[in-house]
Design an enzyme around this catalytic site. Sequence first.
Site: not given
Ligand code: 13P
Ligand code: MG
Ligand code: MG
Length: 366
Positions: A11, A230, A233
């Site tokens: 990402d 964090y 994800k």
């Molecule tokens: P991603 O991991 O796809 O970037 O999503 C992060 C997120 O916090 C979505 O609410």
């Molecule tokens: Mg993202």
């Molecule tokens: Mg993502």
Amino acid sequence: MRITLSIIKADIGSVGGHIKPSEDLLKAVKDFVVEKGKGLIKSFYVSHTGDDVAILMSHTHGVGAEEIHRLAWDAFVAGTAVAKRQGLYGAGQDLLKDAFSGNVRGMGPAVAELEFDERPNEPFLFFAADKTDPGAYNLPLYLAFCDPMYNAGLMLSPSMAEGFEFTIMDVSYTEGDRVIKLRAPEDIYDIAALLRDNQRFVVESIHSRNNGEIAASVSTTRLHNIAGKYTGKDDPVMLVRVQGAFPATGEVLSPFSIGHYVAGFMRGSHTGPLMPVVKNSSISFFDGPPVVACLAFCVHEGELTEPADAFDHPYWDSIRNKVSDKATAIREQGFSGAAMLPYSELEYGGIVEKMKTLDRKFTVRE
Ligand code: 13P
Ligand code: MG
Ligand code: MG
Ligand code: 13P
């Protein structure tokens, strides 16, 4: 011919929140791979699933090859420059280290690789999921490789009769790769006992016991363990070889009709059902629901065909409707109980601070 398939995804920024990369970002990644991949890779395909960009490459340099990983890393750096120029959200989100050092493992991008001697016909599936984590593939892999209720070939095909060997990783162990090998069918209760815990035990690979060949490879990155906080994800990718000694394509797809509940969704902190979607899909309701795309390819002498979009079929429309209903149902209870992940899995540091403050305000009554 001995060939390696490498899928490396990251990402690196997205339009309008965590929704999808921009066209310019995707073009920058593709252009980079076209130019710098000359003479290095045989063939490639760039796609996105939600806000994650995946580069599928075929080559002859083997698993974990520095030059292949560097190509993907540098392509993501080039894409990040565009993301910054356009003011995209989360530009460079998954590039957690400042400089490339040998291998993208432990640097943020997710990677899944397969090395094998090409069969005369070599069909395989590439899966990419967004707003979830690698444990999302545990149940579908268990059902596709262990359960004749989902994989009829386990009964009908002599070449699958001996079953499969699972390599399962303990992803909460951070000192190194802690793995166990278990065999289906005789160990299926043990396999189930581990795979029920999607956040701790993750299928890393599966091998055929008929010919010893690799059947499946899953990315096992936990960004939290790399960054210590964090950063997004661990949206996972997976490669699965199909037909012959492996399950048929439809047998691998079959468990995705469940729309099982996985970890992820909004802020990586909730439980939501996994929706099978077409390629290059975006994200919507409550930063979700968690989605998975599947592209089917054949490869010959390293040359990839165009993809067949496996979930782009009328059958999956009713599954998507069912998954939407499941998503609405669990969202109705908001933060309560099973709708959110346990404290240990909450992806936002804020809650840790909040709990500390609240803890100090507690009193024990005389
Ligand atoms: P991603 O991991 O796809 O970037 O999503 C992060 C997120 O916090 C979505 O609410
Ligand atoms: Mg993202
Ligand atoms: Mg993502
Ligand atoms: P073929 O008869 O083309 O080998 O297809 C068999 C199969 O795998 C169907 O699921």
